[in-house]
Design a protein around this motif. Structure first.
Motif, PDB file in Angstrom:
ATOM      1  N   TYR A 226       0.828  -1.210   0.000  1.00 44.66           N
ATOM      2  CA  TYR A 226       0.000   0.000   0.000  1.00 44.66           C
ATOM      3  C   TYR A 226       0.864   1.262   0.000  1.00 44.66           C
ATOM      4  O   TYR A 226       0.482   2.282  -0.586  1.00 44.66           O
ATOM      5  CB  TYR A 226      -0.925  -0.011   1.210  1.00 44.66           C
ATOM      6  CG  TYR A 226      -2.106  -0.946   1.036  1.00 44.66           C
ATOM      7  CD1 TYR A 226      -3.033  -0.757   0.006  1.00 44.66           C
ATOM      8  CD2 TYR A 226      -2.300  -2.027   1.895  1.00 44.66           C
ATOM      9  CE1 TYR A 226      -4.098  -1.601  -0.156  1.00 44.66           C
ATOM     10  CE2 TYR A 226      -3.374  -2.882   1.741  1.00 44.66           C
ATOM     11  CZ  TYR A 226      -4.269  -2.664   0.707  1.00 44.66           C
ATOM     12  OH  TYR A 226      -5.331  -3.497   0.541  1.00 44.66           O
ATOM     13  N   GLN A 229       1.895   1.859  -3.578  1.00 45.94           N
ATOM     14  CA  GLN A 229       0.776   2.358  -4.370  1.00 45.94           C
ATOM     15  C   GLN A 229       0.493   3.832  -4.049  1.00 45.94           C
ATOM     16  O   GLN A 229       0.166   4.620  -4.946  1.00 45.94           O
ATOM     17  CB  GLN A 229      -0.466   1.501  -4.086  1.00 45.94           C
ATOM     18  CG  GLN A 229      -0.373   0.075  -4.601  1.00 45.94           C
ATOM     19  CD  GLN A 229      -1.645  -0.699  -4.369  1.00 45.94           C
ATOM     20  OE1 GLN A 229      -2.723  -0.124  -4.232  1.00 45.94           O
ATOM     21  NE2 GLN A 229      -1.533  -2.031  -4.312  1.00 45.94           N
ATOM     22  N   TYR A 230       0.648   4.204  -2.780  1.00 46.82           N
ATOM     23  CA  TYR A 230       0.395   5.597  -2.399  1.00 46.82           C
ATOM     24  C   TYR A 230       1.463   6.527  -2.978  1.00 46.82           C
ATOM     25  O   TYR A 230       1.158   7.663  -3.367  1.00 46.82           O
ATOM     26  CB  TYR A 230       0.371   5.725  -0.876  1.00 46.82           C
ATOM     27  CG  TYR A 230       0.148   7.160  -0.409  1.00 46.82           C
ATOM     28  CD1 TYR A 230      -1.080   7.793  -0.605  1.00 46.82           C
ATOM     29  CD2 TYR A 230       1.177   7.882   0.179  1.00 46.82           C
ATOM     30  CE1 TYR A 230      -1.278   9.100  -0.210  1.00 46.82           C
ATOM     31  CE2 TYR A 230       0.996   9.189   0.579  1.00 46.82           C
ATOM     32  CZ  TYR A 230      -0.238   9.807   0.385  1.00 46.82           C
ATOM     33  OH  TYR A 230      -0.424  11.101   0.763  1.00 46.82           O
ATOM     34  N   ASN A 233       0.320   7.317  -6.290  1.00 52.45           N
ATOM     35  CA  ASN A 233      -0.962   8.037  -6.333  1.00 52.45           C
ATOM     36  C   ASN A 233      -1.166   8.692  -4.965  1.00 52.45           C
ATOM     37  O   ASN A 233      -1.933   8.199  -4.129  1.00 52.45           O
ATOM     38  CB  ASN A 233      -2.093   7.059  -6.680  1.00 52.45           C
ATOM     39  CG  ASN A 233      -3.440   7.758  -6.789  1.00 52.45           C
ATOM     40  OD1 ASN A 233      -3.505   8.999  -6.885  1.00 52.45           O
ATOM     41  ND2 ASN A 233      -4.510   6.985  -6.769  1.00 52.45           N
ATOM     42  N   ASP A 234      -0.450   9.819  -4.727  1.00 53.22           N
ATOM     43  CA  ASP A 234      -0.446  10.430  -3.394  1.00 53.22           C
ATOM     44  C   ASP A 234      -1.727  11.193  -3.076  1.00 53.22           C
ATOM     45  O   ASP A 234      -1.836  11.805  -2.011  1.00 53.22           O
ATOM     46  CB  ASP A 234       0.767  11.348  -3.231  1.00 53.22           C
ATOM     47  CG  ASP A 234       0.804  12.435  -4.313  1.00 53.22           C
ATOM     48  OD1 ASP A 234      -0.163  12.518  -5.108  1.00 53.22           O
ATOM     49  OD2 ASP A 234       1.798  13.174  -4.361  1.00 53.22           O
ATOM     50  N   THR A 235      -2.706  11.187  -3.974  1.00 53.42           N
ATOM     51  CA  THR A 235      -3.987  11.832  -3.677  1.00 53.42           C
ATOM     52  C   THR A 235      -4.955  10.889  -2.961  1.00 53.42           C
ATOM     53  O   THR A 235      -5.939  11.322  -2.379  1.00 53.42           O
ATOM     54  CB  THR A 235      -4.638  12.350  -4.968  1.00 53.42           C
ATOM     55  OG1 THR A 235      -4.858  11.246  -5.853  1.00 53.42           O
ATOM     56  CG2 THR A 235      -3.737  13.380  -5.647  1.00 53.42           C
ATOM     57  N   ASN A 236      -4.688   9.604  -3.025  1.00 51.45           N
ATOM     58  CA  ASN A 236      -5.563   8.603  -2.411  1.00 51.45           C
ATOM     59  C   ASN A 236      -5.025   8.299  -1.008  1.00 51.45           C
ATOM     60  O   ASN A 236      -4.180   7.428  -0.810  1.00 51.45           O
ATOM     61  CB  ASN A 236      -5.586   7.329  -3.264  1.00 51.45           C
ATOM     62  CG  ASN A 236      -6.623   6.343  -2.768  1.00 51.45           C
ATOM     63  OD1 ASN A 236      -7.236   6.533  -1.718  1.00 51.45           O
ATOM     64  ND2 ASN A 236      -6.821   5.277  -3.524  1.00 51.45           N
ATOM     65  N   HIS A 237      -5.534   9.026  -0.008  1.00 52.35           N
ATOM     66  CA  HIS A 237      -5.022   8.873   1.349  1.00 52.35           C
ATOM     67  C   HIS A 237      -5.451   7.554   1.989  1.00 52.35           C
ATOM     68  O   HIS A 237      -4.872   7.159   3.013  1.00 52.35           O
ATOM     69  CB  HIS A 237      -5.496  10.043   2.222  1.00 52.35           C
ATOM     70  CG  HIS A 237      -4.906  11.371   1.785  1.00 52.35           C
ATOM     71  ND1 HIS A 237      -3.546  11.583   1.735  1.00 52.35           N
ATOM     72  CD2 HIS A 237      -5.485  12.536   1.373  1.00 52.35           C
ATOM     73  CE1 HIS A 237      -3.300  12.821   1.326  1.00 52.35           C
ATOM     74  NE2 HIS A 237      -4.469  13.422   1.081  1.00 52.35           N
ATOM     75  N   LYS A 238      -6.429   6.877   1.394  1.00 54.87           N
ATOM     76  CA  LYS A 238      -6.808   5.570   1.927  1.00 54.87           C
ATOM     77  C   LYS A 238      -5.651   4.582   1.815  1.00 54.87           C
ATOM     78  O   LYS A 238      -5.451   3.743   2.696  1.00 54.87           O
ATOM     79  CB  LYS A 238      -8.031   5.030   1.187  1.00 54.87           C
ATOM     80  CG  LYS A 238      -9.321   5.774   1.509  1.00 54.87           C
ATOM     81  CD  LYS A 238     -10.502   5.119   0.802  1.00 54.87           C
ATOM     82  CE  LYS A 238     -11.810   5.853   1.137  1.00 54.87           C
ATOM     83  NZ  LYS A 238     -12.973   5.231   0.448  1.00 54.87           N
ATOM     84  N   LEU A 239      -4.891   4.692   0.721  1.00 54.56           N
ATOM     85  CA  LEU A 239      -3.731   3.816   0.552  1.00 54.56           C
ATOM     86  C   LEU A 239      -2.702   4.077   1.644  1.00 54.56           C
ATOM     87  O   LEU A 239      -2.112   3.142   2.210  1.00 54.56           O
ATOM     88  CB  LEU A 239      -3.107   4.020  -0.830  1.00 54.56           C
ATOM     89  CG  LEU A 239      -3.986   3.665  -2.022  1.00 54.56           C
ATOM     90  CD1 LEU A 239      -3.305   4.060  -3.316  1.00 54.56           C
ATOM     91  CD2 LEU A 239      -4.290   2.166  -2.032  1.00 54.56           C
TER      92      LEU A 239
END
Length: 750
Positions: A226, A229-230, A233-239
């Motif tokens: 995870y 992956q973050y 894609n550093d805009t998806n804080h769920k990751l």
């Protein structure tokens, strides 16, 4: 300052190393595992197949403890034993381990040869798990040869085999290791969905096993996945939050199971990851947590001599210090990191390069130009040494990238095949629904038939009522015919008398037939008893003849041995003495010839003694069978042949005649093996059980076709059969060409 240069350099390398370590050890430190496996290996009997399984684990532990020569020897010794077993799974397992060891040592040719033999033996076994393990090893080798597409196919095939295999002690660990290999490959391919799929499978399997080590590893891999992956894609804080969650679960798992998890180096790896995550991707309010886990990584890395982890922790702490405008503290951390990384047996030059660059920048900010120039010079020298090496590896990376793209295309094709199979499964599901509907229709039809049956029963009851009415009418008619019955009753009594008389005569006839059959049966039994007595007498006569024949053979052997020893032996000794006396009287040219003649006489005397001893072994009469066979094995052994005699539970209760028969049988079997099979080793084993004796003679020679030999009616086998018949025993022969021959003889105690 370049962010996290110290940290990211070693991430992929550490992950791969972690997977290898987790595969090798399960419940204790390296030396403890090695000692425990050695104890198990020495404790298990050589004839127990369980020893072959322990041998594979022991050799693997030795190999990863820098004892490659000893590991290779243990594998070779046990492979020879496993190759002779009917089930090929043991030899396949050992050959696979040997192939992987060779590959780690960069011995590519030997690795391929060992793996080909592993596949050959696996094909001879019906064990599904070993077929899966060989497929896993094939994928493992493909991965190390940068053929990840072929590796994925092999790993998926291995999982299919594992799913079909029955439960065992090794099944879940092998399946978990395969999941981790697939996770690593899909991470390299940026196939995050597949990476997540197999990471979750590994985690579920670890939870089912309730194995703290496997659970710790699975949480760590999930957190790392995870996090990567973050980063993309550093805009998806769920990751990011998922990465934090699994890193914390890994640390909590370790804290709860410190006694059973012997890898504190893995804890420092996770702590570094979590510290970097808090520092780089969380708000400044999480700075205390970043420092907390960096210090944890520093402490655990120093305790376990993981100098790269220590350097990474110092690097993170230096970045935090710079962010808080504390250059002196950052400089101290960087110098500590430099000191720790140089302690590593193979220091990473990229980390050293980053340290010097950051030190130069800090010195420049402090206006300490001399120190900045000094660090910059060291930075340039390190950079040049790395640059030359990187240029050489650039071509390899480009080639690897091409292979990776090609492998991704293969993955796409595999996914298309998977979709096709899913469509087939949906079609099968539709067919199943149709069959279910047909089943419902059959049930409705059955219900209709049941109701029709009830209607039929009602009609039957109606007919019953009509029948009762008919019976009343019949009773009236019965009164009419009663008088007629009285008239014929007298005639019936007369007929009964006649019938009784006939039955009496029939009974007498049956008794006579029974008596005749009993007499015939008695005569037949007497005849069978007579035939049995006659067969027994013939058997006793045969044994008497065989006893006389064997006694005659042994007497003739003894006479020949005495004649050879007393007659020809004395004559040769006298001739040697005469030639020795003449040697001193002849000239030098003739003396050499005389010496050669004396040597030839010595050889003849020794050969005469050996022949006489084989004809009548004195040790057998004096000391018994055990000493005689040990002496015979020593005499027949040479540089090219090793004969080993083993007595198990032997109490020396055989009679002299039985010992002589056993000696002659073993002598005949060994002579046949030496004459026809050209073996390198012969094993003679005599085991005394409670009610019988077992004799086993095995060799590793050429082997032969048993049916062909039985058809030839050889004199050697006839002699052996005769002696075994005298002992009232039986023997079996097992032989395979180019593998060897095993003869087993069993005869009862008297």
């Amino acid at each position: 300052m370049k962010k996290s240069a110290l940290y990211f350099t070693n991430k992929s390398r550490e992950t791969l190393l972690l997977l290898i370590l987790c595969f090798l050890f399960n419940f204790s430190s390296a030396q403890e595992v090695l000692d425990k496996l050695k104890e198990q290996y020495d404790k298990v009997s050589v004839t127990n197949p369980e020893r072959l399984i322990v041998a594979g684990k022991y050799a693997t532990a030795l190999f990863f403890n820098q004892q490659e020569v000893k590991a290779g020897q243990i594998l070779k010794d046990n492979i020879q034993i496993a190759s002779r077993l009917p089930d090929g799974k043991y030899a396949a397992n050992l050959y696979a381990i040997e192939a992987m060891n060779y590959r780690i040592s960069e011995r590519i040719k030997e690795s391929k040869s060992s793996f080909d033999k592993a596949k050959e033996f696996a094909s001879k076994s019906k064990d599904v798990e070993i077929k899966g393990y060989i497929s896993y090893c094939e994928g493992w080798l493909y991965t190390r040869n940068n053929k990840e597409g072929e590796a994925v196919r092999s790993f998926l095939r291995a999982i299919r085999y594992f799913d079909q295999a029955p439960p065992s002690r090794t099944l879940n660990s092998r399946k978990s290791t395969t999941y981790k290999e697939l996770t690593s490959i899909y991470a390299n391919w940026n196939e995050h969905q597949l990476q997540e799929k197999y990471s979750l499978l590994a985690l579920d399997l670890a939870i089912q096993q309730n194995d703290p080590i496997a659970i710790f590893d699975a949480y760590m891999l999930m957190g790392y996945m995870y996090e990567q992956q973050y980063i993309k894609n550093d805009t998806n804080h769920k990751l990011r939050d998922q990465a934090e969650k699994y890193y914390l679960l890994a640390i909590n798992t370790y804290n709860k199971n410190k006694a059973t998890i012997p890898f504190p180096s893995n804890l420092s790896f996770v702590a570094n990851n979590l510290a970097y995550l808090y520092f780089s991707f969380f708000p400044d309010s999480y700075q205390d947590q970043a420092i907390q886990y960096a210090e944890l990584a520093l402490k655990q890395g120093a305790a376990t001599q993981q100098y790269t982890h220590v350097a990474s922790a110092y690097g993170i702490m230096a970045e935090i210090a710079l962010k808080n405008k504390k250059p002196e503290r950052a400089k101290a951390y960087l110098l500590s990191a430099l000191m720790e990384i140089t302690k590593s047996s193979v220091p990473d030059q990229n980390i050293i390069l980053s340290i010097y660059e950051n030190l130069s920048e800090i010195a420049e900010q402090e206006n300490n130009l001399a120190e900045a120039i000094r660090y910059h010079k060291v930075y340039m020298e390190t950079f040049k040494s790395i640059y030359n090496q990187e240029q050489l590896e650039l071509g390899k990376r480009l080639e690897a990238q091409f292979d990776k793209e090609r492998q991704q295309q293969q993955l796409i094709r595999m996914q298309l095949e998977t979709d096709k199979k899913e469509q087939q499964l949906r079609l099968l599901h539709t067919v199943s629904l149709q069959q279910k509907q047909q089943y419902e229709n059959l049930k409705l039809h059955e219900e209709n038939q049941r109701k029709e049956l009830e209607l039929t029963q009602l009609e039957s009851e109606k007919r019953t009522q009509e029948l009762k009415l008919s019976r009343l009418e019949t009773q009236n008619r019965a009164q009419d015919i009663l008088s007629f019955k009285n008239e014929i009753s007298y005639k019936e009594k007369i007929n009964k008398y006649y019938v009784a008389l006939i039955l009496f005569f029939l009974l007498v006839l049956l008794l006579m037939l029974y008596a005749y059959k009993q007499r015939s049966k008695s005569m037949r039994q007497n005849k069978e008893l007579y035939n049995f007595s006659l067969d027994k007498e013939r058997q006793n006569s045969k044994i008497s003849i065989l006893t006389a024949m064997l006694d005659g053979q042994e007497q003739e052997r003894g006479r020949l041995a005495r004649d050879l020893h007393d007659g020809l032996g004395g004559l040769l000794s006298t001739t040697k003495i005469s030639l020795s006396q003449l040697t001193n009287k002849v000239d030098s040219p003739m003396k050499n010839d005389m010496q050669k003649s004396l040597l030839q006489l010595d050889t003849a005397v020794e050969e005469l003694r050996r022949v006489a001893h084989n004809l009548m072994p004195d040790l057998l009469n004096r000391y018994g069978l055990e000493e005689a066979l040990q002496d015979y094995a020593v005499r027949m052994s040479n540089v090219e042949l090793d004969i080993d005699v083993q007595f198990l539970h032997y109490s020396n209760q055989l009679t002299k005649d039985e010992q002589l028969l056993v000696y002659r049988v073993i002598q005949e079997l060994v002579n046949n093996a030496i004459k026809h099979a050209a073996p390198k080793q012969i094993i003679i084993q005599i085991v005394e059980e409670a009610d019988y004796y077992t004799i086993t003679v095995e060799d590793d020679g050429k082997g032969f076709d048993i049916d062909q030999v039985k058809g030839n009616h050889s004199a050697g086998l006839h002699n052996i059969q005769s002696r075994i018949d005298f002992l009232k025993g039986k023997f079996t022969i097992q032989s395979e060409k180019d593998v060897g021959t095993s003869v087993e003889i069993i005869f009862p105690k008297k």
